[in-house]
Design an enzyme around this catalytic site. Sequence first.
Site, PDB file in Angstrom:
ATOM      1  CE  LYS A  67    -107.872 -22.184  58.007  1.00  0.00           C
ATOM      2  NZ  LYS A  67    -106.822 -22.973  57.775  1.00  0.00           N
ATOM      3  N   GLY A 107    -106.791 -39.338  57.795  1.00  0.00           N
ATOM      4  CA  GLY A 107    -106.027 -38.108  58.022  1.00  0.00           C
ATOM      5  C   GLY A 107    -106.539 -36.926  57.221  1.00  0.00           C
ATOM      6  CE  LYS A 123    -109.372 -22.028  54.348  1.00  0.00           C
ATOM      7  NZ  LYS A 123    -109.557 -23.451  54.065  1.00  0.00           N
ATOM      8  N   GLY A 161    -102.949 -29.273  52.316  1.00  0.00           N
ATOM      9  CA  GLY A 161    -101.861 -30.227  52.087  1.00  0.00           C
ATOM     10  C   GLY A 161    -100.515 -29.555  52.224  1.00  0.00           C
TER      11      GLY A 161
HETATM   12  N1  HSE Z   1    -108.842 -27.713  57.137  1.00  0.00           N
HETATM   13  C1  HSE Z   1    -108.668 -26.944  55.958  1.00  0.00           C
HETATM   14  C2  HSE Z   1    -109.411 -27.616  54.812  1.00  0.00           C
HETATM   15  C3  HSE Z   1    -107.205 -26.805  55.644  1.00  0.00           C
HETATM   16  O1  HSE Z   1    -109.901 -28.743  54.987  1.00  0.00           O
HETATM   17  O2  HSE Z   1    -109.557 -27.031  53.752  1.00  0.00           O
HETATM   18  C4  HSE Z   1    -106.860 -25.664  54.748  1.00  0.00           C
HETATM   19  O3  HSE Z   1    -107.216 -24.419  55.260  1.00  0.00           O
END
Ligand code: HSE
Length: 399
Positions: free
Chosen positions: A100, A182, A200, A297
């Site tokens: 992104k 995690g 985004k 994920g």
């Molecule tokens: N770090 C981002 C999130 C990963 O937590 O949504 C996906 O872009």
Amino acid sequence: MIKVAILGYGTVGSGVFQIIKENNDIVNKKSGEEIDIKYVLDLREFPGDPCEDVLVHDYDVILNDPEVEVVIEVMGGLHPAYEFVKSALEAGKSVATSNKELVAKYGAELIDIAISHNRNFLFEAAVGGGIPIIRPINMHITADRIQEIAGIMNGTTNYILTKMEKEGADFDSTLKQAQDLGYAERNPEADIEGFDAVRKIAILTSLATEKTVNFEEIYTEGISEITSDDFKYAKAMDMTIKLIACSKMDGKRVTAFVAPMLLKEGHPLYPIQGVTNGILVRGNMVGDIAFIGSGAGKLPTASAVVSDVVDCVRHLNTSTTIQWSADKQELEDFSFSKKKFFVRTTASKDKVRDVFKDVDFVDGGVDGEIGFVTSVMSENDFKAKAGTLGIVSRIRLDD
Ligand code: HSE
């Protein structure tokens, strides 16, 4: 047979490898060709891993191999991803990426290069992970003027906010827990300060307006100031708190922001819990459409990347439609944007009424302060009044 190369064998890259191998029957059928991973590029070694036989450490091997028709960029970061992707497109290869940062900064330029070479630059996984949202905006919602895009576009922050709400926990300990499990990065700034979500919404708004929205010009506020007391007030109002990325398109006037917001029970984004993402798109004809699913994920993100590979293979010598020009999309000044505000203050009710006039008080059961909701007012107006009153905190309302 179509040869592809994967740049980066991290979480998403290994997911792409796994899906192309494990789901090869469906992926080949949908592509109309057999897809063969000729190379995986990574600086590291992976002894014993299935990628070992095709692992290379030098990008030029891929760039200079005319057999490679699709490059899959899942390294992340701006450099050298930008240089690798640009040179691949210029060499007549199509590119699918989940990056992104790359798309938000160089989207228009890379699409332009792809189109001028009759190739594709596709980035379904860059927003909403496994949720189809880029293709629907580009290919499906094509009879409408898109009037609004609003969503929970960051799984990490939604996980933290959900935990805080359910367990009454404070921000710091919830973040620590998320890191230990995690779900949050060791350096969580990009997620918790809204820098991930703002890229985004900039990408989606660029697609909706067909111009370039500079993510650095979008008002961005993260969740690090949200406290367990805020959730006590939210509960008293039958509301929840979510990090919302939003843009509104009213003719040429475009407003965008990322900020925590109070949402009423019944709001379509209210029930979105944990790492799940939810994105609403409002068209002037179709009305509201909701996209909900795994926003991050390994396999969900890789699934979106492989769907782009399938699209690239289906359209090998022709560009699919993405209209996103380098022309700048101007944004309205956020200070004039109008909303209701929920406010916490140690001032008296009389003082609150003096300054804000028409308000609804909220009893959150927090000692030594009061809460109230203002009428609809501009950011500027609110700032001036809040300065006079003295406040503990404020959260905007989306009701
Ligand atoms: N770090 C981002 C999130 C990963 O937590 O949504 C996906 O872009």
